[in-house]
Write a protein that holds these residues in place. Structure first.
Motif, mmCIF file in Angstrom:
data_model
loop_
_atom_site.group_PDB
_atom_site.id
_atom_site.type_symbol
_atom_site.label_atom_id
_atom_site.label_comp_id
_atom_site.label_asym_id
_atom_site.label_seq_id
_atom_site.Cartn_x
_atom_site.Cartn_y
_atom_site.Cartn_z
ATOM 1 N N ALA A 1 -43.568 -48.448 47.052
ATOM 2 C CA ALA A 1 -44.906 -48.607 46.475
ATOM 3 C C ALA A 1 -45.898 -47.757 47.258
ATOM 4 O O ALA A 1 -45.774 -47.601 48.477
ATOM 5 C CB ALA A 1 -45.326 -50.069 46.509
ATOM 6 N N VAL B 1 -45.663 -49.116 42.094
ATOM 7 C CA VAL B 1 -44.252 -49.098 42.493
ATOM 8 C C VAL B 1 -43.497 -47.971 41.784
ATOM 9 O O VAL B 1 -43.509 -47.876 40.554
ATOM 10 C CB VAL B 1 -43.578 -50.455 42.192
ATOM 11 C CG1 VAL B 1 -42.129 -50.444 42.656
ATOM 12 C CG2 VAL B 1 -44.352 -51.596 42.858
ATOM 13 N N ASP C 1 -44.518 -51.072 50.688
ATOM 14 C CA ASP C 1 -45.669 -50.240 50.351
ATOM 15 C C ASP C 1 -46.098 -49.607 51.672
ATOM 16 O O ASP C 1 -46.823 -50.205 52.458
ATOM 17 C CB ASP C 1 -46.814 -51.071 49.765
ATOM 18 C CG ASP C 1 -48.010 -50.207 49.357
ATOM 19 O OD1 ASP C 1 -48.202 -49.116 49.965
ATOM 20 O OD2 ASP C 1 -48.753 -50.604 48.461
ATOM 21 N N SER D 1 -48.136 -47.244 52.413
ATOM 22 C CA SER D 1 -49.307 -46.387 52.199
ATOM 23 C C SER D 1 -49.894 -45.869 53.512
ATOM 24 O O SER D 1 -50.224 -44.690 53.642
ATOM 25 C CB SER D 1 -50.377 -47.126 51.399
ATOM 26 O OG SER D 1 -49.925 -47.357 50.084
ATOM 27 N N PRO E 1 -49.290 -51.739 53.600
ATOM 28 C CA PRO E 1 -50.122 -51.277 52.498
ATOM 29 C C PRO E 1 -51.588 -51.032 52.856
ATOM 30 O O PRO E 1 -52.304 -50.410 52.085
ATOM 31 C CB PRO E 1 -50.004 -52.398 51.456
ATOM 32 C CG PRO E 1 -49.596 -53.604 52.216
ATOM 33 C CD PRO E 1 -48.839 -53.122 53.417
ATOM 34 N N ASN F 1 -55.196 -50.853 45.358
ATOM 35 C CA ASN F 1 -54.947 -49.866 44.316
ATOM 36 C C ASN F 1 -56.197 -49.574 43.530
ATOM 37 O O ASN F 1 -57.192 -50.194 43.648
ATOM 38 C CB ASN F 1 -53.801 -50.265 43.402
ATOM 39 C CG ASN F 1 -53.940 -51.674 42.864
ATOM 40 O OD1 ASN F 1 -54.889 -52.384 43.202
ATOM 41 N ND2 ASN F 1 -52.980 -52.079 42.096
#
Length: 126
Positions: free
Chosen positions: A46, A51, A73, A75, A90, A126
């Motif tokens: 993700a 995802v 995730d 990120s 994330p 997001n």
């Protein structure tokens, strides 16, 4: 760099036929199970709560160089160009603009190569 050049920069060398993106909810628990260790499950990564199915790229599999990202995730790690497991989280909203730009470039890179299969339930970034 113009936006058109920026977009072309991330085009795959070999064209990829992608399915229409899905926005199915995927729990953190389900995402964690899709880490490449179970051949009956897809390998998922993700980015910013979106995802991607990276199953066909062995780099995300059990012995791949990017296996640390699978089932998560990552990120923050992508934004910071890190392969450290502790950075595979994330949260990225507190990063500098340069890192946010890097993260957006990774998102563009993934979105041109891998099918979007859902969104992480409860993702706030997001």
């Amino acid at each position: 760099m113009t936006e058109e050049k920026q977009t072309k920069r991330f085009e795959p060398k070999v064209p990829v036929q992608l399915d229409p993106p899905k926005d199915d909810p995927i729990s953190q628990e389900e995402l964690a199970k899709c880490d490449g260790s179970d051949p009956s499950r897809p390998t998922l990564v993700a980015i910013k709560g979106v995802v991607f199915d990276v199953t066909r790229n062995s780099a995300y599999g059990q012995s791949g160089q990017y296996r640390v990202f699978a089932g998560k995730d990552p990120s923050r790690a992508l934004a910071c160009s890190s392969l450290k497991p502790e950075d595979c989280v994330p949260e990225w909203y507190d990063l500098a603009d340069k890192e946010k730009t890097t993260l957006n470039e990774w998102f563009t890179f993934f979105s041109k190569r891998y099918n979007i299969v859902g969104k992480v339930e409860g993702a706030k970034n997001n």
